[in-house]
Design an enzyme around this catalytic site. Structure first.
Site: not given
Ligand code: URA
Length: 437
Positions: A79-82, A119, A167, A182, A186-187
């Site tokens: 997977d990728k996260h930006s 996304t 938050r 955070s 999820k990832k």
């Molecule tokens: N994106 C997230 O999923 N969590 C954060 O705390 C900041 C950006």
């Protein structure tokens, strides 16, 4: 220990034990902590920070607060996260390109908030596309198509879902202590075996300068690796929009333009997709090196197999079966489309990228509060790149709006976001660094 005692510990600058972090996460996920208590705790963490061990434990506990996928597939699960930017639709190109190379991509994505797009919002610009699906359908689409890009549901890291919502209303988002857990919770809940992080730096990014980006990238990589997920982070430019379009349907159009070859493989969007994909194919041992991985991603786009996979994913998730053939008919168009004339001739020297992101929000294409409704059709198109030559009166960009008033109100903002210079400065450097340990 009750919530007040836990909050008092962090208020007084103490370190939580692993057991105390688990109590906190259980309290957030179960609802036994009130919103006020979660907000107070977030602020105490924001002000007093957390140690590496606390961040790691918070990540793992939030991952385990809901479903954690386990896969038994014939290929690596990656997977990728930006960290978010303007015109950043890499996920939409990368997920099918990776799947076409034999990778499985269970991509759990977010909605946009503030000046950066999300996304999930982009995909929802495709009529019928379901981003809110249950775990069984998610599992089934990933297994059969190779990728599914969907939103976070109540089953995935629910503790983070609630914590992040609070938050974002209490000015406690911008801290590495909470961002790390955070993003990664999820990832990791996706059951992935490798991850590439695209940490954006520049005028449109959460990390304005390189040092902040390096600090965030370093922490994300360290925590992910301790959680046994091989991870590499790239620092990449957000000093200008990545694609030439910013806005939801417009970015899906940019995605399709890359996938169907309209951009001839030359766009910044494609180049970054190749690099991030190359890193992942090397992590997943499909490629012998990052360069080999980049070639494979490029070939998957050039051969049309990435496009075909994108089309199948869209169709499986409820979108039109002919999105590739009829992209101009299938994506909604804004009623008004107006150029932003350059005030003088010269070269584009710099772009206030955040300002452009806020214009998209002002047009109705993004949100300032979680839950706000958005207009998928609006945004900015054909945005000039840094270094390009422009003559007076030629368009710096096009505003796609729902009404003429919006164009009149926002045209000065878009114009002011571009610095025009007489000399030509060097191009914006897209890749700014790499963090692997
Ligand atoms: N994106 C997230 O999923 N969590 C954060 O705390 C900041 C950006």
């Amino acid at each position: 220990m009750n919530p007040q005692d836990l909050i008092a510990l962090k208020r007084d600058g103490k370190e939580f034990t692993a057991a105390e972090i688990r109590l906190v996460v259980d309290g957030i996920a179960s609802g036994s902590f009130s919103d006020a208590q979660v907000a107070a705790l977030s602020m105490a963490i924001f002000l007093n920070g957390m140690t590496f061990d606390e961040r790691l434990e918070l990540t793992l506990s939030m991952r385990d607060s809901g479903t954690v996928f386990a896969w038994d597939l014939d290929g690596p699960v990656l997977d990728k996260h930006s960290t978010g930017g303007i015109g950043d639709c890499v996920s939409l190109v990368l997920a099918p390109a990776l799947a076409a190379c034999g990778v499985f991509v269970p991509m759990i994505s977010a909605r946009g908030l503030g000046h950066t797009g999300g996304t999930v919002d982009k995909l929802e610009a495709i009529p019928g596309y379901q981003t809110n699906i249950g775990p069984e359908m998610f599992r089934s689409v990933v297994s059969r198509v190779g990728c599914a890009v969907v939103g976070q549901t109540g089953e995935i890291a629910p503790a983070d879902g609630r914590l992040f919502g609070i938050r974002s209303e209490t000015a406690t988002v911008p801290t590495i202590d909470l961002i790390t857990s955070s993003i990664l919770s999820k990832k990791l809940a996706g059951g992935i075996e490798g991850l590439v992080l695209d940490v954006k730096v520049g005028s449109g990014a959460f990390c304005r300068d390189r040092r902040d980006g390096e600090a965030l990238a370093g922490e994300l990589v360290r925590v992910a690796r301790r959680a046994e997920c091989p991870t590499v982070a790239m620092l990449t430019s957000m000093d200008q929009p990545l694609a030439q379009n910013a806005g939801n349907a417009l970015e899906v159009m940019s995605t399709l333009d890359v996938l169907d070859g309209s951009t001839n493989g030359t766009s910044r969007l494609q180049r970054l997709t190749e690099r991030l994909g190359g890193e992942l194919l090397a992590i997943g041992s499909i490629a012998s090196s990052v360069a080999d991985g980049e070639n494979r991603i490029r070939n998957s786009i050039a051969s049309g197999s990435a496009a075909e996979t994108f089309g199948r994913m869209v169709c499986e998730l409820g979108g039109p079966a002919d999105i590739l053939e009829r992209k101009h008919d299938r994506l909604g168009k804004s009623p008004v489309c107006s150029p932003v004339p350059a005030p003088e001739s010269g070269h584009v020297g710099s772009i206030d990228c955040r300002r452009l992101g806020m214009v998209v929000v002002e047009l109705g294409g993004g949100r300032l509060r979680a839950g706000d409704r958005i207009d998928h059709r609006v945004g900015l198109a054909d945005i000039c790149e840094i270094g390009s030559r422009i003559e007076e009166g030629e368009p710096l960009a096009w505003i796609h709006a729902k009404a003429r008033d919006d164009v009149d109100r926002l045209l000065p903002e878009v114009t002011a976001a571009f610095e025009i210079r007489q000399d030509r400065r060097s191009d914006d450097q897209m890749i700014r660094g790499r963090v692997a340990e």
